[in-house]
Design a protein around this motif. Structure first.
Motif, PDB file in Angstrom:
ATOM      1  N   TYR A  81       0.939  -1.166   0.128  1.00 18.97           N
ATOM      2  CA  TYR A  81      -0.061   0.042  -0.139  1.00 18.97           C
ATOM      3  C   TYR A  81       0.970   1.092  -0.026  1.00 18.97           C
ATOM      4  O   TYR A  81       1.779   1.326   0.611  1.00 18.97           O
ATOM      5  CB  TYR A  81      -1.053  -0.135   1.297  1.00 18.97           C
ATOM      6  N   VAL A  82       0.397   2.355  -0.848  1.00 27.61           N
ATOM      7  CA  VAL A  82       1.327   3.486  -1.018  1.00 27.61           C
ATOM      8  C   VAL A  82       0.199   4.554  -0.717  1.00 27.61           C
ATOM      9  O   VAL A  82      -0.761   4.646  -1.224  1.00 27.61           O
ATOM     10  CB  VAL A  82       1.829   3.938  -2.411  1.00 27.61           C
ATOM     11  N   ASP A  83       0.592   5.309   0.354  1.00 26.80           N
ATOM     12  CA  ASP A  83      -0.429   6.352   0.715  1.00 26.80           C
ATOM     13  C   ASP A  83      -0.487   7.779  -0.215  1.00 26.80           C
ATOM     14  O   ASP A  83       0.065   8.578   0.214  1.00 26.80           O
ATOM     15  CB  ASP A  83       0.002   6.833   2.133  1.00 26.80           C
ATOM     16  N   ASP A  84      -1.087   7.579  -1.384  1.00 28.29           N
ATOM     17  CA  ASP A  84      -0.794   8.652  -2.244  1.00 28.29           C
ATOM     18  C   ASP A  84      -2.119   8.497  -3.112  1.00 28.29           C
ATOM     19  O   ASP A  84      -2.621   7.524  -3.420  1.00 28.29           O
ATOM     20  CB  ASP A  84       0.263   8.655  -3.395  1.00 28.29           C
ATOM     21  N   PRO A  85      -2.705   9.626  -3.561  1.00 31.88           N
ATOM     22  CA  PRO A  85      -4.090   9.375  -4.393  1.00 31.88           C
ATOM     23  C   PRO A  85      -3.996   8.627  -5.629  1.00 31.88           C
ATOM     24  O   PRO A  85      -2.856   8.466  -6.008  1.00 31.88           O
ATOM     25  CB  PRO A  85      -4.278  10.747  -4.638  1.00 31.88           C
ATOM     26  N   ASP A  86      -4.773   7.745  -5.796  1.00 30.66           N
ATOM     27  CA  ASP A  86      -4.861   6.662  -6.754  1.00 30.66           C
ATOM     28  C   ASP A  86      -5.410   7.062  -7.861  1.00 30.66           C
ATOM     29  O   ASP A  86      -5.245   6.755  -9.153  1.00 30.66           O
ATOM     30  CB  ASP A  86      -5.432   5.316  -6.237  1.00 30.66           C
ATOM     31  N   ILE A  87      -6.677   7.743  -7.894  1.00 33.70           N
ATOM     32  CA  ILE A  87      -7.485   8.144  -8.940  1.00 33.70           C
ATOM     33  C   ILE A  87      -7.805   9.568  -9.105  1.00 33.70           C
ATOM     34  O   ILE A  87      -8.364  10.226  -7.924  1.00 33.70           O
ATOM     35  CB  ILE A  87      -8.817   7.570  -9.044  1.00 33.70           C
ATOM     36  N   ASP A  88      -7.781  10.176 -10.366  1.00 31.69           N
ATOM     37  CA  ASP A  88      -8.302  11.520 -10.380  1.00 31.69           C
ATOM     38  C   ASP A  88      -9.697  11.560 -11.301  1.00 31.69           C
ATOM     39  O   ASP A  88      -9.603  10.956 -12.481  1.00 31.69           O
ATOM     40  CB  ASP A  88      -7.275  12.494 -11.055  1.00 31.69           C
ATOM     41  N   PHE A  89     -10.593  12.076 -10.672  1.00 37.17           N
ATOM     42  CA  PHE A  89     -11.960  12.163 -11.536  1.00 37.17           C
ATOM     43  C   PHE A  89     -11.966  13.488 -12.056  1.00 37.17           C
ATOM     44  O   PHE A  89     -12.006  14.530 -11.369  1.00 37.17           O
ATOM     45  CB  PHE A  89     -13.206  11.846 -10.368  1.00 37.17           C
ATOM     46  N   ASN A  90     -12.397  13.399 -13.383  1.00 42.25           N
ATOM     47  CA  ASN A  90     -12.520  14.628 -14.174  1.00 42.25           C
ATOM     48  C   ASN A  90     -13.646  14.722 -14.967  1.00 42.25           C
ATOM     49  O   ASN A  90     -13.446  15.438 -16.226  1.00 42.25           O
ATOM     50  CB  ASN A  90     -11.348  15.181 -14.758  1.00 42.25           C
ATOM     51  N   ALA A  91     -14.713  13.989 -14.951  1.00 45.20           N
ATOM     52  CA  ALA A  91     -15.718  13.824 -16.008  1.00 45.20           C
ATOM     53  C   ALA A  91     -17.019  14.352 -15.540  1.00 45.20           C
ATOM     54  O   ALA A  91     -17.512  14.131 -13.943  1.00 45.20           O
ATOM     55  CB  ALA A  91     -15.852  12.416 -16.346  1.00 45.20           C
ATOM     56  N   GLY A  92     -17.997  14.742 -16.206  1.00 41.88           N
ATOM     57  CA  GLY A  92     -19.340  15.363 -15.862  1.00 41.88           C
ATOM     58  C   GLY A  92     -19.411  16.208 -14.551  1.00 41.88           C
ATOM     59  O   GLY A  92     -20.336  16.331 -13.691  1.00 41.88           O
ATOM     60  N   GLY A  93     -18.352  17.133 -14.684  1.00 41.33           N
ATOM     61  CA  GLY A  93     -18.387  18.077 -13.757  1.00 41.33           C
ATOM     62  C   GLY A  93     -17.592  17.805 -12.256  1.00 41.33           C
ATOM     63  O   GLY A  93     -17.601  18.330 -11.427  1.00 41.33           O
ATOM     64  N   ILE A  94     -17.322  16.417 -12.333  1.00 45.69           N
ATOM     65  CA  ILE A  94     -16.693  16.108 -10.986  1.00 45.69           C
ATOM     66  C   ILE A  94     -15.208  16.373 -10.941  1.00 45.69           C
ATOM     67  O   ILE A  94     -14.552  16.217 -12.024  1.00 45.69           O
ATOM     68  CB  ILE A  94     -16.716  14.424 -10.696  1.00 45.69           C
ATOM     69  N   ASP A  95     -14.688  16.890  -9.958  1.00 44.18           N
ATOM     70  CA  ASP A  95     -13.201  17.456  -9.648  1.00 44.18           C
ATOM     71  C   ASP A  95     -12.886  16.610  -8.102  1.00 44.18           C
ATOM     72  O   ASP A  95     -13.067  17.348  -7.649  1.00 44.18           O
ATOM     73  CB  ASP A  95     -13.149  18.751  -9.558  1.00 44.18           C
ATOM     74  N   ALA A  96     -12.621  15.476  -8.419  1.00 42.09           N
ATOM     75  CA  ALA A  96     -11.980  14.889  -6.961  1.00 42.09           C
ATOM     76  C   ALA A  96     -10.794  13.907  -7.436  1.00 42.09           C
ATOM     77  O   ALA A  96     -10.642  13.471  -8.640  1.00 42.09           O
ATOM     78  CB  ALA A  96     -13.260  14.053  -6.514  1.00 42.09           C
TER      79      ALA A  96
END
Length: 196
Positions: free
Chosen positions: A116-131
């Motif tokens: 396990y690595v404690d870094d963000p795994d996924i960037d969401f950038n579709a449908g107005g989602i920014d997360a």
């Protein structure tokens, strides 16, 4: 009677101009009330905007939790990685791994093949989602039949199932550098069709 005393009395008893003074005082009071109301309205507009941005960030984080759960389920059901932004597999996501194959790196992490690595795994950038989300496999448990079968909508599958638990940390973003963090637990029932 002295002429000086008579003049003083006539000045004090003269009421010319008192209406102007009263009107000016009322005008000052009304002006102060108007300024106060304007300042209050401006502050309330700022509060409403900040509330809207906070809610947008929360809903972005919430949508990313749901999307991450779907992505984990999809990868496990397919017994393999889900490539980013390909067709209907995972449009609008980017894996944040620096490995040569970030999708494979994510798949290996959710199956606990890699550390396990404690870094963000996924960037969401579709449908107005920014997360962005971070996934950590928490534990695996043997779930007895009955309730597990009923909860997954797969009655009659068998006497037991395996559940894999994941912790999903989601960071949603919005305007004015607004951010909201959510922590969710996701349970994937292995071998049972349907659901997430």
């Amino acid at each position: 009677m002295k002429p000086h005393a008579h003049t003083r009395r006539s000045i004090l008893s003269n009421e010319d101009g008192s209406v102007i003074v009263a009107a000016l005082l009322i005008l000052v009071v009304v002006t102060l009330l108007g300024i106060t109301a304007t300042n209050t309205s401006t502050v309330e507009v700022h509060i409403a905007a900040n509330d809207q941005f906070t809610k947008m960030a929360f809903f972005n984080a919430d949508g990313a939790v749901y999307g991450t759960a779907k992505l984990i389920s999809h990868a496990i059901n397919l017994n393999g990685k889900v490539d980013q932004g390909t067709g209907s597999d995972a449009p609008g996501i980017d894996y944040l791994s620096t490995e040569t194959d970030p999708a494979d790196d994510f798949y290996r992490q959710i199956l606990e093949y890699d550390e396990y690595v404690d870094d963000p795994d996924i960037d969401f950038n579709a449908g107005g989602i920014d997360a962005q989300t971070e996934v950590r496999r928490d534990r695996t448990a043997h779930v007895a039949g009955g309730g597990a079968e009923f909860a997954t909508g797969a009655e009659g599958v068998g006497p037991s199932a395996i559940a894999v638990f994941y912790d999903i940390e989601s960071n949603g973003f919005s305007n004015r550098q607004t951010a909201r963090d959510l922590l969710a637990s996701y349970r994937k029932m292995i071998g049972i069709p349907g659901g997430l």
